[in-house]
Write a protein that holds these residues in place. Structure first.
Motif, PDB file in Angstrom:
ATOM      1  N   ILE A 133       0.923  -1.206   0.018  1.00 38.46           N
ATOM      2  CA  ILE A 133       0.066  -0.001   0.182  1.00 38.46           C
ATOM      3  C   ILE A 133       0.832   1.235   0.186  1.00 38.46           C
ATOM      4  O   ILE A 133       1.894   1.261   0.685  1.00 38.46           O
ATOM      5  CB  ILE A 133      -0.932   0.057   1.051  1.00 38.46           C
ATOM      6  CG1 ILE A 133      -1.989  -1.177   1.075  1.00 38.46           C
ATOM      7  CG2 ILE A 133      -1.697   1.144   1.287  1.00 38.46           C
ATOM      8  CD1 ILE A 133      -3.009  -1.362   2.035  1.00 38.46           C
ATOM      9  N   LEU A 134       0.711   2.124  -0.795  1.00 42.13           N
ATOM     10  CA  LEU A 134       1.083   3.591  -0.990  1.00 42.13           C
ATOM     11  C   LEU A 134       0.084   4.490  -0.738  1.00 42.13           C
ATOM     12  O   LEU A 134      -0.922   4.599  -1.628  1.00 42.13           O
ATOM     13  CB  LEU A 134       2.056   3.865  -2.382  1.00 42.13           C
ATOM     14  CG  LEU A 134       2.489   5.008  -2.485  1.00 42.13           C
ATOM     15  CD1 LEU A 134       3.619   5.248  -1.521  1.00 42.13           C
ATOM     16  CD2 LEU A 134       3.078   5.368  -3.874  1.00 42.13           C
ATOM     17  N   MET A 135       0.101   5.305   0.253  1.00 45.29           N
ATOM     18  CA  MET A 135      -0.946   6.125   0.639  1.00 45.29           C
ATOM     19  C   MET A 135      -0.427   7.587   1.111  1.00 45.29           C
ATOM     20  O   MET A 135       0.171   7.857   1.687  1.00 45.29           O
ATOM     21  CB  MET A 135      -1.607   5.809   2.194  1.00 45.29           C
ATOM     22  CG  MET A 135      -2.800   6.778   2.707  1.00 45.29           C
ATOM     23  SD  MET A 135      -3.405   6.185   4.161  1.00 45.29           S
ATOM     24  CE  MET A 135      -3.881   4.262   3.737  1.00 45.29           C
ATOM     25  N   ALA A 136      -1.179   8.426   0.102  1.00 41.96           N
ATOM     26  CA  ALA A 136      -0.778   9.856   0.168  1.00 41.96           C
ATOM     27  C   ALA A 136      -1.755  10.329   1.345  1.00 41.96           C
ATOM     28  O   ALA A 136      -2.951  10.008   1.160  1.00 41.96           O
ATOM     29  CB  ALA A 136      -1.025  10.593  -1.032  1.00 41.96           C
ATOM     30  N   THR A 137      -1.309  11.349   2.239  1.00 43.87           N
ATOM     31  CA  THR A 137      -2.196  11.589   3.434  1.00 43.87           C
ATOM     32  C   THR A 137      -1.809  13.213   3.741  1.00 43.87           C
ATOM     33  O   THR A 137      -0.347  13.365   3.676  1.00 43.87           O
ATOM     34  CB  THR A 137      -2.322  10.677   4.511  1.00 43.87           C
ATOM     35  OG1 THR A 137      -3.090  11.248   5.363  1.00 43.87           O
ATOM     36  CG2 THR A 137      -0.905  10.327   5.172  1.00 43.87           C
ATOM     37  N   HIS A 138      -2.540  13.823   4.178  1.00 41.65           N
ATOM     38  CA  HIS A 138      -2.295  14.877   5.121  1.00 41.65           C
ATOM     39  C   HIS A 138      -2.419  14.801   6.708  1.00 41.65           C
ATOM     40  O   HIS A 138      -2.255  15.823   7.365  1.00 41.65           O
ATOM     41  CB  HIS A 138      -3.309  16.048   4.765  1.00 41.65           C
ATOM     42  CG  HIS A 138      -2.978  16.874   3.489  1.00 41.65           C
ATOM     43  ND1 HIS A 138      -3.625  16.892   2.473  1.00 41.65           N
ATOM     44  CD2 HIS A 138      -1.957  17.581   3.207  1.00 41.65           C
ATOM     45  CE1 HIS A 138      -3.005  17.560   1.368  1.00 41.65           C
ATOM     46  NE2 HIS A 138      -2.093  18.289   1.925  1.00 41.65           N
ATOM     47  N   ASN A 139      -2.936  13.527   7.054  1.00 41.88           N
ATOM     48  CA  ASN A 139      -3.308  13.224   8.435  1.00 41.88           C
ATOM     49  C   ASN A 139      -2.167  12.795   9.166  1.00 41.88           C
ATOM     50  O   ASN A 139      -1.946  11.681   9.172  1.00 41.88           O
ATOM     51  CB  ASN A 139      -4.419  12.542   8.286  1.00 41.88           C
ATOM     52  CG  ASN A 139      -5.023  12.320   9.640  1.00 41.88           C
ATOM     53  OD1 ASN A 139      -4.568  12.373  10.689  1.00 41.88           O
ATOM     54  ND2 ASN A 139      -6.413  11.680   9.569  1.00 41.88           N
TER      55      ASN A 139
END
Length: 226
Positions: A196-202
């Motif tokens: 999994i590659l997840m872009a996040t601001h959180n």
């Protein structure tokens, strides 16, 4: 077949948005079963990097491979086959609001070459169970909460048993409690072997669910050492 080949590999890749260079000389690998965060400010190139990986943007300079497909030599006719090997989860759910959950998922299966009705029904039940929505087949998207809609989107991304999930701000529209539940779903999928590659601001998620972290910053992608 067991392979040690990375699911994703970029080597001195330049990422363009149109004619504008947004990230230069990008090199990293992601292997089967890894969970990797992609962070960075708005406009730092995260989405352009993800779009390059699923061939929404072409890789113009450098080398890249995703799920066995060479991004630098990809032909337009190969793009659907690449996208069957990777699941994509967007922030805006992109569900058909005039179709129930089962019909939304069936649309994707038909579009990716499935024809056997019994197999389609069985696969839809499997992925809905996987995301904790085993009884939602006949519900319309507007009858679901935001978190439930995002679970449907994750189920949709898992239909073709991808080697990797690419998630662009998947919790961006969800409140914290629901975000944690969605992260739990991603972690389960990851523990079963899907990268999994997840872009996040959180950044709360990074603290609660630690993982390898890449940052887009000043036109580069750097790995943060934990």
């Amino acid at each position: 077949m067991f392979t040690t080949e990375p699911v994703l590999e970029l080597e001195q890749a330049d990422i363009y948005q149109g004619t504008k260079l947004v990230l230069g000389d990008v090199s990293f690998q992601i292997h089967k079963g890894e969970f990797v965060y992609l962070i960075g400010r708005t406009g730092s190139g995260k989405s352009s990097l993800l779009k390059t990986m699923y061939a929404d943007l072409w890789l113009q300079h450098g080398r890249g491979r995703v799920a066995g497909f060479p991004l630098d030599q990809l032909k337009p006719r190969d793009v659907p086959f690449l996208r069957r090997k990777i699941g994509i989860v967007f922030q805006d759910f992109q569900l058909f609001f005039d179709r129930n959950v089962e019909e939304n998922l069936k649309f994707v299966l038909k579009a990716t070459g499935w024809t056997d009705k019994a197999k389609m029904t069985a696969r839809i039940s499997e992925v809905l169970m996987q995301v904790g929505l085993g009884t939602a087949h006949k519900r319309l998207p507007h009858q679901l909460s935001g978190g439930e809609q995002q679970r449907v989107v994750i189920a949709r991304a898992m239909l073709n048993e991808p080697m990797m999930l690419i998630a662009d701000e998947p919790t961006g529209n969800l409140d914290p409690g629901v975000s944690d539940q969605i992260m739990g779903v991603f972690k389960q999928i990851n523990n079963a072997g899907t990268a999994i590659l997840m872009a996040t601001h959180n950044y709360d998620l990074l603290n609660k669910f630690p993982g390898r972290t890449l940052r887009c910053q000043d036109g580069q992608v750097i790995e943060l050492k934990g």
